[in-house]
Design a protein around this motif. Structure first.
Motif, PDB file in Angstrom:
ATOM      1  N   LEU A 165       4.443  -7.731  60.477  1.00 55.69           N
ATOM      2  CA  LEU A 165       4.045  -6.237  60.832  1.00 55.69           C
ATOM      3  C   LEU A 165       2.507  -6.130  60.732  1.00 55.69           C
ATOM      4  O   LEU A 165       1.651  -6.579  59.640  1.00 55.69           O
ATOM      5  N   LEU A 166       1.836  -5.824  61.738  1.00 59.32           N
ATOM      6  CA  LEU A 166       0.452  -5.902  61.800  1.00 59.32           C
ATOM      7  C   LEU A 166      -0.010  -4.337  62.056  1.00 59.32           C
ATOM      8  O   LEU A 166       0.156  -3.719  62.924  1.00 59.32           O
ATOM      9  N   ASP A 167      -0.860  -3.865  61.192  1.00 58.53           N
ATOM     10  CA  ASP A 167      -1.399  -2.566  60.965  1.00 58.53           C
ATOM     11  C   ASP A 167      -2.774  -2.567  61.476  1.00 58.53           C
ATOM     12  O   ASP A 167      -3.895  -2.744  60.496  1.00 58.53           O
ATOM     13  N   GLU A 168      -3.146  -2.101  62.773  1.00 60.89           N
ATOM     14  CA  GLU A 168      -4.353  -1.823  63.233  1.00 60.89           C
ATOM     15  C   GLU A 168      -5.307  -3.039  63.061  1.00 60.89           C
ATOM     16  O   GLU A 168      -6.428  -2.951  62.416  1.00 60.89           O
ATOM     17  N   THR A 169      -4.792  -4.410  63.323  1.00 62.59           N
ATOM     18  CA  THR A 169      -5.763  -5.500  63.165  1.00 62.59           C
ATOM     19  C   THR A 169      -6.832  -5.657  64.234  1.00 62.59           C
ATOM     20  O   THR A 169      -7.683  -6.385  64.196  1.00 62.59           O
ATOM     21  N   MET A 170      -6.825  -4.704  65.129  1.00 59.85           N
ATOM     22  CA  MET A 170      -7.952  -4.941  66.121  1.00 59.85           C
ATOM     23  C   MET A 170      -8.870  -3.654  66.137  1.00 59.85           C
ATOM     24  O   MET A 170      -9.891  -3.591  66.870  1.00 59.85           O
ATOM     25  N   ALA A 171      -8.665  -2.805  65.038  1.00 58.76           N
ATOM     26  CA  ALA A 171      -9.625  -1.645  64.732  1.00 58.76           C
ATOM     27  C   ALA A 171     -11.042  -2.027  64.496  1.00 58.76           C
ATOM     28  O   ALA A 171     -11.377  -2.885  63.957  1.00 58.76           O
ATOM     29  N   GLY A 172     -11.969  -1.398  65.444  1.00 61.04           N
ATOM     30  CA  GLY A 172     -13.467  -1.693  65.029  1.00 61.04           C
ATOM     31  C   GLY A 172     -13.972  -2.894  65.702  1.00 61.04           C
ATOM     32  O   GLY A 172     -14.986  -3.266  65.438  1.00 61.04           O
ATOM     33  N   LEU A 173     -13.046  -3.532  66.641  1.00 59.77           N
ATOM     34  CA  LEU A 173     -13.432  -4.643  67.015  1.00 59.77           C
ATOM     35  C   LEU A 173     -14.182  -4.587  68.362  1.00 59.77           C
ATOM     36  O   LEU A 173     -13.639  -3.466  69.154  1.00 59.77           O
TER      37      LEU A 173
END
Ligand SMILES: Nc1ncnc2c1ncn2[C@@H]1O[C@H](COP(=O)(O)OP(=O)(O)OP(=O)(O)O)[C@@H](O)[C@H]1O
Ligand SMILES: [Mg+2]
Length: 247
Positions: A165-173
């Motif tokens: 389960l990946l929770d917003e692992t790309m936020a702010g990139l």
């Protein structure tokens, strides 16, 4: 065509006081798929992850993993059964090295007195896939945001899960970092044959790698389908536009 469901979320309701953070949500997750979970802020995405991983217990409904009811199990029991997760707010052990951070997770699944050599090899391989090999001896505090997010994924993977389960692992990139993260996500799934559910606000990323998308709005599932179907769905467009209107 029937496909095996690895995870069945059935009619889940989770309340916080008077607020229904999840309202009768049902989702079937197919073994090996990449499922995108989207929805405006506060629509219940992280709450659903918390229910699946045992951090919250729903008032109604159930979560079944490979036919076993896991609704009332504790987070560590669910982790041992093969569900790994990242947290929206990353919290590595800042003064420990990158490798040690991953080993801590990896060793969790080894019985006491068991051999750790395989875990060490596996953790190094995971760090290689996460493109952190050059940083293995750096304290986690010394990593950039993008690297910390990759470390968070590596820690979840070290548990040897079947579902991630990946929770917003790309936020702010940055644009480039999102591309990099997308490549890594695909590689992870290929190498470990995982089922991945991921929450993301970066639409480009969702559209690029999801095979199916589930949309939540105000705690309820409002749509489900291919990226194309969902992106053309009136209710979905309204939910997102409504949110923009409020800001
Ligand atoms: N522990 C809690 N106590 C009270 N309310 C909560 C709690 N956790 C979540 N909520 C509320 O439940 C609703 C759903 O929150 P959740 O964090 O699941 O949304 P989300 O879809 O992950 O949003 P975001 O995109 O901003 O991360 C929100 O209204 C939130 O304020
Ligand atoms: Mg969230």
């Amino acid at each position: 065509m029937s496909q095996e469901n690895i995870l069945v979320i059935d009619n889940v309701t989770k309340r916080f006081g008077g607020l229904r953070a999840l309202n009768k949500v049902s989702v079937n997750v197919r073994k090996g798929e990449i499922l995108g979970l989207i929805g405006p802020n506060g629509s219940g995405k992280t709450t659903l992850f918390n229910v699946i991983s045992g951090f919250y217990h729903p008032e109604e409904g159930s979560v079944n993993l490979r036919g076993e009811d896991i609704t009332d199990l504790k987070p560590h029991q669910i982790a041992r059964k093969g569900i790994g997760r990242t947290f929206q707010i990353v919290r590595p052990f800042g003064d420990m090295s990158v490798l040690d951070n991953v080993l801590v997770s990896g060793l969790f699944s080894v019985p006491r007195g068991g051999k750790t050599e395989k875990v060490q090899d596996r953790c190094r391989r995971i760090l290689e896939i996460a493109d952190l090999t050059e940083k293995i001896n750096v304290p986690a505090d010394g990593l950039s945001i993008a690297e910390k997010r990759r470390l968070e994924i590596a820690r979840a993977l070290a548990l040897d899960p079947q579902i991630l389960l990946l929770d917003e692992t790309m936020a702010g990139l940055t644009h480039h970092e999102v591309d990099h993260a997308l490549g890594i996500t695909s590689k992870i799934r290929k190498e470990f044959g995982l089922t991945i559910i991921f929450v993301e606000h970066v639409m480009r990323a969702i559209m690029a790698i999801s095979e199916r998308i589930v949309v939540l709005s105000e705690g309820a599932k409002i749509a489900e389908g291919s990226p194309k179907e969902v992106s053309e769905n009136e209710q979905v467009l309204t939910a997102y536009l409504g949110q923009r209107g409020k800001k």
